[in-house]
Every structure is written in C-alpha cells, then in structure tokens.
Scaffold this motif. Structure first.
Motif, PDB file in Angstrom:
ATOM      1  N   UNK A  99       0.637   9.085 -43.582  1.00  0.00           N
ATOM      2  CA  UNK A  99       0.722  10.080 -44.660  1.00  0.00           C
ATOM      3  C   UNK A  99      -0.102   9.641 -45.865  1.00  0.00           C
ATOM      4  N   UNK A 100       0.044   8.364 -46.223  1.00  0.00           N
ATOM      5  CA  UNK A 100      -0.699   7.875 -47.393  1.00  0.00           C
ATOM      6  C   UNK A 100      -2.199   7.890 -47.090  1.00  0.00           C
ATOM      7  N   UNK A 104      -5.217   9.746 -49.350  1.00  0.00           N
ATOM      8  CA  UNK A 104      -5.791   8.903 -50.404  1.00  0.00           C
ATOM      9  C   UNK A 104      -6.968   8.137 -49.824  1.00  0.00           C
ATOM     10  N   UNK A 105      -8.077   8.120 -50.537  1.00  0.00           N
ATOM     11  CA  UNK A 105      -9.273   7.457 -50.033  1.00  0.00           C
ATOM     12  C   UNK A 105      -9.761   6.359 -50.960  1.00  0.00           C
ATOM     13  N   UNK A 106     -10.829   5.712 -50.539  1.00  0.00           N
ATOM     14  CA  UNK A 106     -11.405   4.589 -51.292  1.00  0.00           C
ATOM     15  C   UNK A 106     -11.693   5.000 -52.727  1.00  0.00           C
ATOM     16  N   UNK A 107     -11.318   4.123 -53.653  1.00  0.00           N
ATOM     17  CA  UNK A 107     -11.582   4.361 -55.068  1.00  0.00           C
ATOM     18  C   UNK A 107     -10.492   5.177 -55.748  1.00  0.00           C
ATOM     19  N   UNK A 127      -2.945  -4.017 -47.454  1.00  0.00           N
ATOM     20  CA  UNK A 127      -3.972  -3.230 -46.761  1.00  0.00           C
ATOM     21  C   UNK A 127      -4.768  -2.363 -47.736  1.00  0.00           C
ATOM     22  N   UNK A 128      -4.059  -1.630 -48.588  1.00  0.00           N
ATOM     23  CA  UNK A 128      -4.753  -0.640 -49.410  1.00  0.00           C
ATOM     24  C   UNK A 128      -5.816  -1.250 -50.331  1.00  0.00           C
ATOM     25  N   UNK A 129      -5.583  -2.434 -50.925  1.00  0.00           N
ATOM     26  CA  UNK A 129      -6.661  -3.001 -51.756  1.00  0.00           C
ATOM     27  C   UNK A 129      -7.930  -3.277 -50.952  1.00  0.00           C
ATOM     28  N   UNK A 152      -5.210  10.654 -63.567  1.00  0.00           N
ATOM     29  CA  UNK A 152      -6.233  10.099 -62.677  1.00  0.00           C
ATOM     30  C   UNK A 152      -5.717   9.687 -61.310  1.00  0.00           C
ATOM     31  N   UNK A 153      -4.386   9.740 -61.099  1.00  0.00           N
ATOM     32  CA  UNK A 153      -3.845   9.322 -59.793  1.00  0.00           C
ATOM     33  C   UNK A 153      -4.053  10.418 -58.757  1.00  0.00           C
TER      34      UNK A 153
END
Ligand SMILES: Cc1ncc(COP(=O)(O)O)c(C=O)c1O
Length: 240
Positions: A99-100, A104-107, A127-129, A152-153
């Motif tokens: 789902x995430x 949600x993509x890079x940056x 993982x996400x970083x 900005x989120x």
C-alpha cells in the motif's frame, strides 16, 4: 437492540454478523466458503482462456492474482469497512508494504504516527530511505503537530490505537487536515477492527489490517488486507 456484555450501547457484533451473513450456498452446496487450495486455474477451452487473458470474461487465473477463497475474504472485509473494494495479502506487512509503495515514490515524504507497529517502523526506517522516501513521525493525538508536519507530504499514515502505547487519533480531524492539502490517508485498523471503528466513514482513503490478529481471530493464520475505493485497490493491484 440486545444488551452486549461489553457494555456498548450499540450491538456492534450483531451488526458485523449481519454484514458477514450469506444466504446463498457456496459451490457444491457448501455452507461455508470452500478453501481453493490451488495455484493455477484451468479453462474449458482455449477461447475461454484467451478471453480471460484479454479481460473479456472474469475468472481466476493464478492464486497470487485471484483466488475464490481470498476474493470472498476481500468482499467481506470491504463490506465490514464500508469500502468499495479490498485486496488480500499474505501478511499484514505485505499489505502495509504494497500500500505504501504503490502510492509513495522516490523523493516523496510520509507523515506517520509515532508508535506505529514495529515492523512498519522498520520498513519506514530501513527500506524506504534506500528508495529516497523520508518518514517524519508525529504525535497523532496532537492535531496541531500533524498540521505542522503535513505540508509537502504525500501520505498521512495513521494507526489508532497505536501499537502497545494505544495512543488515539481524531481520525476525522486528521483526515480533513490531510485532504485540505491533497494528501491521502492510510490507517492500520488492526487493533480496533471494523467492528469498533470504520475509518472510511471518517474520511480515510485506505484501511489496512494484519488479518493475523483479530480478523483471523484464532491465531491460526497469517494474512493481511487493505480496503478502499475501487480505484485505489486497482492501483495497488497494478503497481505491486
Ligand atoms: C497493528 C499491527 N499492524 C501490522 C502488523 C503486521 O501484520 P503481520 O504480522 O500479519 O505481517 C501487526 C502484527 O503484529 C500488528 O499488530
């Protein structure tokens, strides 16, 4: 209305039982949904197969995509959550990850409640970083703190109550704050269950569960699920 031993003034369990009731027998006259323990499905003819692959007719092809047992589960969770659709996963963490990552993509940046489930936190921190996705944590019980973190989120990630600390969020309020800025919301509803909390009625876009917990109910299965609009569930299917 029956008096429920929990002391609630509403018979939530009876309401859920009504939503889960079915009046038609399953294939073969089965009273409970049969478990389709098969990876692949076959076709009566090549033409049927070709039409199914072309999307002209609907039939499960492969169980990672669709399986009648899982589809029954998905339909029931969607009904309980008041959602248009749902998607089952092999674990709650699979549901959270898919789902995430589908939205949600890079940056991009996520605002998440502090004290969310530990392995979700590990996903966010380890993982996400590596994908250049940043997660900022907030005290979800403080709407001003959430409002300050939101600009900005891409995603507001809620869990109410939170794991182990059982911190609550005003779901409707936080969802409204996010919507004002075009930010989508996801909530982990594993603890409350749709019997006691239906986040979609408070404006949340996607509700996910570790079905290994109260939805499964007997500690005999590991599973996950996400429910939301048909468009969001289609997007998750197409992305993951
Ligand atoms: C609140 C919550 N969310 C998600 C998960 C992850 O689910 P699973 O163990 O099915 O991957 C758990 C598991 O304990 C949980 O308690």
């Amino acid at each position: 209305m029956n008096e429920h031993p929990s002391g609630f003034d509403h018979d939530y369990l009876a309401e859920a039982a009504t939503l889960l009731a079915h009046d038609e027998p399953f294939p073969g006259g089965a009273v409970v949904p049969p478990i389709y323990q098969t990876s692949l499905f076959t076709f009566a003819s090549y033409a049927e197969m070709a039409d199914t692959f072309a999307g002209k007719r609907k039939q499960p092809i492969y169980s990672r995509g669709d399986n009648p047992t899982v589809m029954e589960f998905e339909a029931r969770v969607a009904a309980l959550e008041g959602a248009e659709a749902a998607r089952g996963f092999s674990s709650g963490m699979a549901a959270i990850s898919a789902t995430v990552l589908a939205f949600v993509g890079a940056g991009e940046r996520i605002v998440a409640v502090r004290n969310c489930y530990g392995d979700a936190y590990r996903l966010f921190e380890r993982l996400l970083p590596r994908l250049n996705i940043k997660v900022d944590y907030v005290d979800g019980s403080d709407p001003d703190a959430v409002a300050a973190a939101l600009p900005g989120a891409k995603l507001l990630y809620l869990e109410s109550p939170t794991s182990m600390m059982f911190e609550l969020q005003d779901i409707a309020h936080l969802t409204r704050l996010a919507k004002e800025q075009g930010i989508v919301t996801t909530i982990d509803n594993s603890w409350a269950t749709p019997v006691f909390q239906k986040p979609i009625t408070h404006g949340v876009d996607r509700v996910l569960h570790s079905a290994s917990k109260y939805l499964g109910g007997h500690s005999d299965t590991v599973a996950g699920v996400v429910a939301g609009s048909a468009a969001h569930i289609k997007h998750i299917n197409e992305q993951t």
